[in-house]
Write a protein that holds these residues in place. Structure first.
Motif, short mmCIF file in Angstrom:
data_model
loop_
_atom_site.label_atom_id
_atom_site.label_comp_id
_atom_site.label_asym_id
_atom_site.label_seq_id
_atom_site.Cartn_x
_atom_site.Cartn_y
_atom_site.Cartn_z
N VAL A 59 34.96 27.65 26.28
CA VAL A 59 35.45 26.30 26.58
C VAL A 59 36.47 26.34 27.71
N ILE A 60 37.40 27.27 27.65
CA ILE A 60 38.44 27.35 28.68
C ILE A 60 37.82 27.68 30.04
N LEU A 61 36.87 28.63 30.05
CA LEU A 61 36.21 29.01 31.29
C LEU A 61 35.40 27.86 31.88
N ALA A 101 32.30 29.09 44.83
CA ALA A 101 32.23 30.49 44.38
C ALA A 101 32.93 30.66 43.04
N LEU A 102 34.08 30.01 42.89
CA LEU A 102 34.81 30.09 41.63
C LEU A 102 34.02 29.44 40.51
N PHE A 103 33.41 28.29 40.78
CA PHE A 103 32.57 27.63 39.78
C PHE A 103 31.47 28.55 39.29
N MET A 104 30.78 29.20 40.22
CA MET A 104 29.67 30.09 39.85
C MET A 104 30.18 31.31 39.09
N GLY A 105 31.29 31.87 39.52
CA GLY A 105 31.83 33.04 38.85
C GLY A 105 32.25 32.75 37.42
N ILE A 108 29.20 32.17 35.17
CA ILE A 108 28.51 33.41 34.82
C ILE A 108 29.23 34.12 33.68
N VAL A 109 30.55 34.19 33.76
CA VAL A 109 31.31 34.86 32.69
C VAL A 109 31.12 34.11 31.37
N ALA A 128 24.47 22.29 29.03
CA ALA A 128 25.90 22.05 29.24
C ALA A 128 26.30 22.36 30.68
N LEU A 129 25.75 23.43 31.24
CA LEU A 129 26.06 23.81 32.62
C LEU A 129 25.59 22.75 33.60
N VAL A 130 24.39 22.25 33.40
CA VAL A 130 23.86 21.20 34.28
C VAL A 130 24.74 19.95 34.22
N LEU A 131 25.16 19.57 33.02
CA LEU A 131 26.00 18.39 32.85
C LEU A 131 27.36 18.58 33.50
N ALA A 132 27.94 19.77 33.36
CA ALA A 132 29.24 20.05 33.97
C ALA A 132 29.17 19.94 35.48
#
Length: 293
Positions: A59-61, A101-105, A108-109, A128-132
């Motif tokens: 959630v935090i990430l 780049a930060l969003f993708m990193g 991924i984590v 969830a990723l698509v919605l974000a």
């Protein structure tokens, strides 16, 4: 305090800290409370160290990742909004490429964490990723971006049930609906802070859509949230501690309506912030139910 220490010791990291809103944890808390509620309900108590860490860190990430892509999408308009003018992309402290780049990193984590659960939870995490990613761009095309945000903010609920039991029962979707309505309400308070700026630059929101009916409609949403929470209490056979928590929720909702009575920016923001205690009250009631019964 933490931001000051980062500025002193690692000044180059400060813009990234601010980009991900780590200096403003309210967004993470508003995501964590319903996710923890779902974990406790699905597991009928403590969900275990593994799932607790996976969903808390996830959630935090993902909240941090969402903030990064949000600022990327708003990079050309944030400078014209009073509340967002000092954000790193608006001031030029970071580049748009660094935000992506930060969003993708971070995504991924977070995905690597979900890989330690099961297939259904993994599939739901992709939604969830698509919605974000989609939410920040929804503000350009619909007056209901808060619905997209509410859906994104609620995806931790079916994911939690999936991770615990391998399925998402119907009552989990009731919790999902309650959280979506709650998010729609509190993010409307948030949008009311920026309404005058958004009208000038063409950004859409429920605050603009609701217009003079904003107080009545947010109060209606709050009533629906309480109704949904009552149904949840019945479906999950929750006891007195849960209903005491709902009593507190009702009082907090009334206080929020009092705060926004004159639609002042700071008061609307305080109404938004106050929803942290709503989430806490609900989670406390659920956790006490399983701890003491």
């Amino acid at each position: 305090m933490i931001s000051q220490q980062i500025a002193q010791r690692w000044p180059s990291a400060l813009p990234y800290w601010q980009l991900t809103r780590m200096d403003k944890p309210i967004g993470s808390l508003l995501l964590l409370w319903p996710t923890w509620c779902a974990l406790w309900l699905a597991a009928e108590g403590w969900p275990g160290f593994h799932l607790f860490i996976v969903f808390t860190a996830g959630v935090i990430l993902m909240r941090a990742a969402g903030c990064a892509v949000n600022d990327y999408a708003d990079r050309k308009i944030d400078a014209y909004v009073e509340r967002t003018a000092a954000r790193p992309l608006a001031t030029g402290a970071l580049t748009p490429k660094s935000a992506l780049a930060l969003f993708m990193g971070l995504s991924i984590v977070a995905f690597l964490l979900v890989l330690t659960t099961n297939k259904l939870a993994i599939l739901l995490s992709l939604v969830a990723l698509v919605l974000a990613f989609a939410y920040p761009f929804a503000k350009r095309h619909t007056h209901l971006p808060q619905v997209v945000l509410g859906t994104a903010f609620s995806m931790g609920i079916p994911m939690a049930f999936a991770a615990v039991s391998g399925e998402v029962p119907p009552q989990a979707w009731l919790l999902f609906t309650a959280n979506l309505l709650w998010t729609l309400c509190y993010d409307t308070f948030y949008a009311m802070v920026d309404r005058d700026d958004d009208l000038q630059i063409g950004v859409k929101s429920t605050a603009i859509l609701f217009g003079d009916m904003d107080k009545a409609l947010t109060a209606t949403l709050q009533a629906l949230v309480v109704l949904a929470l009552l149904l949840i209490g019945s479906r999950f056979s929750l006891g007195i501690f849960y209903y005491l928590g709902l009593l507190a929720v009702g009082g907090l909702f009334a206080y929020q309506q009092w705060l926004i009575r004159d639609r002042e920016r700071e008061a609307c923001f305080q109404a938004f912030i106050n929803n942290n205690w709503v989430g806490f009250a609900i989670f406390l009631g659920i956790s006490l139910h399983f701890l003491l019964n």
